[in-house]
Design an enzyme around this catalytic site. Sequence first.
Site, PDB file in Angstrom:
ATOM      1  N   HIS A 256       0.704  -1.359  -0.152  1.00 45.34           N
ATOM      2  CA  HIS A 256      -0.018   0.075   0.047  1.00 45.34           C
ATOM      3  C   HIS A 256       0.878   1.439   0.047  1.00 45.34           C
ATOM      4  O   HIS A 256       2.048   1.273   0.338  1.00 45.34           O
ATOM      5  CB  HIS A 256      -0.981  -0.058   1.191  1.00 45.34           C
ATOM      6  CG  HIS A 256      -1.936  -0.658   1.404  1.00 45.34           C
ATOM      7  ND1 HIS A 256      -2.229  -1.804   2.281  1.00 45.34           N
ATOM      8  CD2 HIS A 256      -2.882  -1.433   0.464  1.00 45.34           C
ATOM      9  CE1 HIS A 256      -3.270  -2.272   2.136  1.00 45.34           C
ATOM     10  NE2 HIS A 256      -3.803  -2.256   0.684  1.00 45.34           N
TER      11      HIS A 256
ATOM     12  N   CYS B  89      -3.198   0.823  10.072  1.00 46.56           N
ATOM     13  CA  CYS B  89      -4.196   0.014   9.276  1.00 46.56           C
ATOM     14  C   CYS B  89      -5.399  -0.372  10.154  1.00 46.56           C
ATOM     15  O   CYS B  89      -6.449  -0.395   9.638  1.00 46.56           O
ATOM     16  CB  CYS B  89      -3.487  -1.155   8.905  1.00 46.56           C
ATOM     17  SG  CYS B  89      -2.035  -1.193   8.019  1.00 46.56           S
TER      18      CYS B  89
END
Length: 283
Positions: A170, A277
């Site tokens: 990511h 996250c």
Amino acid sequence: MVSAFIRAGVPTSYATSCITDVDVASAPIELLKAQEQHSAYVAALSKVVPIIPLPLDEGPDSVFVEDTVVLVGDTAVLTRPGAPSRRGEVDSMEATLKAAIESGRTGQTKKVVRMMGTATLDGGDCLNTGRMVIVGLSARTNAEGVKFLSDATMHTGIPVHGVAGPAALHLKCVVSMLCTDTILYVDNPSGRLVRDFIESHANGHAYSFVAVPEQIPSNVLSVPGDEPGTVKLLFVQAGFPDSEKIIRKAMRDRGQEDKLQLLDMSEIIKGDGALTCMSVIVI
């Protein structure tokens, strides 16, 4: 009012079935330790902001709630995660988010839009600087996802820009917000690519950049303070002293070193997770 959406716990399936590129065969995920680390994360965050719990979900990656929604201005865009096995996680985020909006717990977030069609987007690919949103094109996020996010939030006046190239799961594996207008990035080709992209799209605004030598600690969780440029809390990954020293100096220079808190997230790292996250911070 700042608040945080967090999953109620780490599912038992996490240790054996989460999607990860880490070699967990040689270093298996310790479920109990992962659950303890998540509990420590929640406990520390709850000291500075109200927690809005998401129900426990037995999806193995469901603890990584950041991927299910992106907040831009007054709008929450529920994503369509790039991993098909994760798409069911969005349902509980949608229900919890809408209930929180109705009860007035989501600050400026008032509108909810759900991504449809063939667009894919993971929240971990999205960096909202407050003035623009940078989206990393990845195996999880496609150009249709970037366009959907841009179209859904165009009314906010906050532009959305897609960037190709970061060699990471990511975008936020290589870059994160240290505090308002200050961006932390890893000093490698992927991190420098994103830094240069942000500078080239800053539209005259001067961002500050802080570089660290290691990728994992380039992801920090910053909870905005009540005054511009301040933080209520800054989570930093423990175990990386070279990067920690740089981050401490940056926060000391801003008179906020006392807001820094080290957290050991070793078992979360094994699941390809990072500090941002496991929560969605609502302003």
